[in-house]
Design an enzyme around this catalytic site. Sequence first.
Site: not given
Ligand code: FAD
Length: 309
Positions: A133, A136-137
């Site tokens: 990302c 982010c970084d």
């Molecule tokens: P996710 O965070 O992916 O959450 C999805 C959830 O759904 C998960 O907990 C998973 O377990 C659950 N799930 C999936 N399938 C199922 C299922 N079938 N049944 C039940 N549960 C399920 N963003 C920033 O703004 N700043 C940062 O500094 C930043 N740093 C990052 C660093 C890393 C290493 C990573 C990987 C990402 C980073 N991001 C950052 C991006 C950010 O994490 C994502 O944009 C954000 O988390 C997306 O949120 P979401 O709720 O859409 O999905």
Amino acid sequence: MLDLAIIGGGPAGLTAGLYATRGGLKDVVMFEMGMPGGQIMNSSEVENYPGIKEVLTGMELMEPWPEQCMRFGLKHQMVQVVRVEKSGEYFKLLLADDKEELAKSVIVCTGATPKKAGFDGEDEFFGKGVSTCATCDGFFYKDKEVAVLGGGDTALEEALHLSNICKKVYLIHRREEFRAAPSTIEHIMNKDNIELVLNSSVKNVYGDKMGVTGVMTVDNDGKERDLKVPGIFTFVGMNINNRVLMQEDETPLCKLNDYGEVIVDLSMKTSIDGLYAAGDIRIFAPKQVVCAAADGATAALQVVAKAHS
Ligand code: FAD
Ligand code: NAP
């Protein structure tokens, strides 16, 4: 019968839960197969969430979110959702523990997962110099040299972004041609501080306790090159977590684009009435915590408005 089922407990799902329960919906369940918090829990440094002055770990950032939602009545079921189907005017959720739930509305917030490139040291140094990302970084490498791996639109766009922050970007790609849009490739070619390392792959990254200190590449003739950089950004594609939408015949419940992302409008509505998608799983997602949270709120407000209409 649930008023609302939320699938996924990352920033999008949790925020959807907060807005739905505060909006007066009674039976709201967030189905999250692991600990709530989402993929950001894997991050060691988050410094771009508005209002948070300190640099926090992802876990620290997300720690208060579930408690805040539960206070207003959101329930969490720790179970994987296998599939969501249409059942008359409602939705049926098939759960991994063989149970089923019916819901009037569903918000799918299952996110997306960056693919791994598969080089040595990728896991060991993830979050300590290996990142997926740039938004982010990238700032952690201001005025330093970094490497970027990949040849698609994401890699090239993120390389351009990094080239505005960093002193120099080495763009490593395993072929001669990029698969990104021609205009993006042209931008890359016009950037003085981007050096192309083509027909090459990453052999390994190395470093010390503090993190990455270098990236070893190898070209198609076997010639190695040692890039002394403190960071590498890998953009080798994403897995869109859309399995829950796939029906028994493998067709999706709602419209997806060619890449598997859920097509939504500005209200996070999918092509199916009562079914919403929020966060990283949707088209054009900026893939940031603040954006995923905003999507969750937007979708939940739609469900609330529909319930009260
Ligand atoms: P996710 O965070 O992916 O959450 C999805 C959830 O759904 C998960 O907990 C998973 O377990 C659950 N799930 C999936 N399938 C199922 C299922 N079938 N049944 C039940 N549960 C399920 N963003 C920033 O703004 N700043 C940062 O500094 C930043 N740093 C990052 C660093 C890393 C290493 C990573 C990987 C990402 C980073 N991001 C950052 C991006 C950010 O994490 C994502 O944009 C954000 O988390 C997306 O949120 P979401 O709720 O859409 O999905
Ligand atoms: P992508 O198009 O699948 O590209 C992945 C890149 O990583 C490819 O260049 C691929 O090489 C390389 N790669 C794959 N596995 C690798 C490995 N193990 N080691 C080294 N390199 C590896 O993924 P993306 O760039 O994330 O884009 C995904 C989709 O979103 C695409 O459809 C893209 O067009 C779209 N997108 C669009 C925009 C935009 O329109 N502005 C922006 C971002 C993304 P090869 O080329 O050799 O296969």
